[in-house]
Design a protein around this motif. Structure first.
Motif, PDB file in Angstrom:
ATOM      1  N   ARG A 110     -70.347 -56.703 -23.209  1.00 34.27           N
ATOM      2  CA  ARG A 110     -69.465 -55.637 -23.713  1.00 34.27           C
ATOM      3  C   ARG A 110     -69.889 -55.268 -25.120  1.00 34.27           C
ATOM      4  O   ARG A 110     -70.535 -56.063 -25.807  1.00 34.27           O
ATOM      5  CB  ARG A 110     -68.028 -56.151 -23.767  1.00 34.27           C
TER       6      ARG A 110
ATOM      7  N   THR B 212     -57.988 -61.302 -19.563  1.00 33.82           N
ATOM      8  CA  THR B 212     -58.149 -60.672 -18.252  1.00 33.82           C
ATOM      9  C   THR B 212     -59.623 -60.382 -18.011  1.00 33.82           C
ATOM     10  O   THR B 212     -60.125 -60.566 -16.903  1.00 33.82           O
ATOM     11  CB  THR B 212     -57.330 -59.367 -18.166  1.00 33.82           C
ATOM     12  N   GLY B 213     -60.333 -59.951 -19.051  1.00 30.09           N
ATOM     13  CA  GLY B 213     -61.773 -59.704 -18.937  1.00 30.09           C
ATOM     14  C   GLY B 213     -62.508 -60.965 -18.562  1.00 30.09           C
ATOM     15  O   GLY B 213     -63.377 -60.965 -17.690  1.00 30.09           O
ATOM     16  N   GLU B 214     -62.101 -62.095 -19.184  1.00 29.08           N
ATOM     17  CA  GLU B 214     -62.743 -63.374 -18.896  1.00 29.08           C
ATOM     18  C   GLU B 214     -62.500 -63.804 -17.462  1.00 29.08           C
ATOM     19  O   GLU B 214     -63.385 -64.333 -16.798  1.00 29.08           O
ATOM     20  CB  GLU B 214     -62.182 -64.455 -19.822  1.00 29.08           C
TER      21      GLU B 214
ATOM     22  N   ALA C 274     -55.918 -58.569 -22.870  1.00 29.61           N
ATOM     23  CA  ALA C 274     -57.103 -57.847 -22.391  1.00 29.61           C
ATOM     24  C   ALA C 274     -58.323 -58.762 -22.410  1.00 29.61           C
ATOM     25  O   ALA C 274     -59.135 -58.767 -21.487  1.00 29.61           O
ATOM     26  CB  ALA C 274     -57.347 -56.612 -23.252  1.00 29.61           C
ATOM     27  N   GLU C 275     -58.437 -59.545 -23.479  1.00 28.21           N
ATOM     28  CA  GLU C 275     -59.570 -60.452 -23.627  1.00 28.21           C
ATOM     29  C   GLU C 275     -59.581 -61.486 -22.485  1.00 28.21           C
ATOM     30  O   GLU C 275     -60.606 -61.729 -21.858  1.00 28.21           O
ATOM     31  CB  GLU C 275     -59.441 -61.158 -24.984  1.00 28.21           C
TER      32      GLU C 275
ATOM     33  N   LEU D 130     -61.980 -61.821 -14.923  1.00 28.18           N
ATOM     34  CA  LEU D 130     -62.803 -60.981 -14.049  1.00 28.18           C
ATOM     35  C   LEU D 130     -64.215 -61.541 -13.995  1.00 28.18           C
ATOM     36  O   LEU D 130     -64.854 -61.572 -12.958  1.00 28.18           O
ATOM     37  CB  LEU D 130     -62.850 -59.544 -14.576  1.00 28.18           C
ATOM     38  N   TRP D 131     -64.663 -62.014 -15.147  1.00 28.98           N
ATOM     39  CA  TRP D 131     -66.014 -62.552 -15.246  1.00 28.98           C
ATOM     40  C   TRP D 131     -66.181 -63.751 -14.329  1.00 28.98           C
ATOM     41  O   TRP D 131     -67.160 -63.891 -13.606  1.00 28.98           O
ATOM     42  CB  TRP D 131     -66.278 -62.962 -16.701  1.00 28.98           C
TER      43      TRP D 131
END
Ligand code: ZN
Length: 213
Positions: free
Chosen positions: A146, A91-93, A88-89, A95-96
């Motif tokens: 976040r 994937t968030g990065e 999750a961490e 997206l960023w």
């Protein structure tokens, strides 16, 4: 979806690809200064492949990068299936940073991990714009921050990072063992395609160094 192969199969495919690339290598394709490469220096992959320091860096680098991709892919797969917090961490990065121009993305393995903008050599014109500068300009604005991770979440993330590190070390060992099986093929490609070019280059050099008769 094609079933993902074992590490052994992937190494074999990657060595095949490298063997197809080696005949196209010439000393002239070597660009930029020889600086210490963080990816290749002291890499156990080179020892496993039987490549010694007298082999031109780009030839070694092309193989090391292909092996590195196998290791990274193994860790990605393990992270996606076993490490939900880290996944999750990351994937968030992603997206960023998505949408920006990444100069390192989509590079052929021979160029991966090298500085995309080497400092211009003396006397050479500097680049009008740098790839790194372009990446900086095209990077989208980061989204709102976040909420911070709770201590439990942090703990869990740390644990998963440790597991991912262990997975990388294990995959690295497996790749090394698999690579050893291909030493003969690798060495004969060096003898056949690389050494004659180096010899020709040295001959040329010594001819130019001889004083005129
Ligand atoms: Zn290298």
């Amino acid at each position: 979806m094609i079933l993902a192969g074992t590490i052994e199969e992937r190494v074999s495919v990657a060595v095949d690809a490298w063997l197809r690339w080696v005949p196209s290598w010439t000393p002239g394709t070597h660009r930029g200064r020889a600086r210490l490469c963080r990816r290749c220096t002291g890499s156990p992959l080179l020892a496993a492949a039987g490549l010694t320091a007298d082999v031109p860096h780009q030839v070694m680098h092309a193989l090391v990068s292909r092996m590195q991709r196998i290791i990274e892919r193994r860790v990605d797969e393990f992270t996606a299936s076993e490490l939900p917090a880290l996944h999750a961490e990351l994937t968030g990065e992603q997206l960023w940073s998505a949408g920006g121009y990444d100069p390192a993305e989509g590079l052929a393995p021979e160029y991966e991990g090298l500085d995309p903008d080497p400092e211009p050599d003396e006397g050479e014109q500097p680049f009008l714009f740098t790839l790194a500068g372009l990446a900086e300009e095209s990077r989208p604005a980061p989204p709102l921050p976040r909420p911070p991770l709770s201590p439990e979440e942090k703990q869990r993330l740390r644990h998963e990072i440790e597991l991912a590190d262990r997975c990388a070390a294990e995959a690295g060992r497996e790749v090394c063992f698999a690579l050893m099986e291909h030493r003969t093929r690798i060495e004969s490609a060096i003898h056949r395609f690389v050494e004659p070019q180096i010899r020709a280059m040295l001959d040329e050099l010594s001819r130019n160094l001889e004083p005129p008769q």
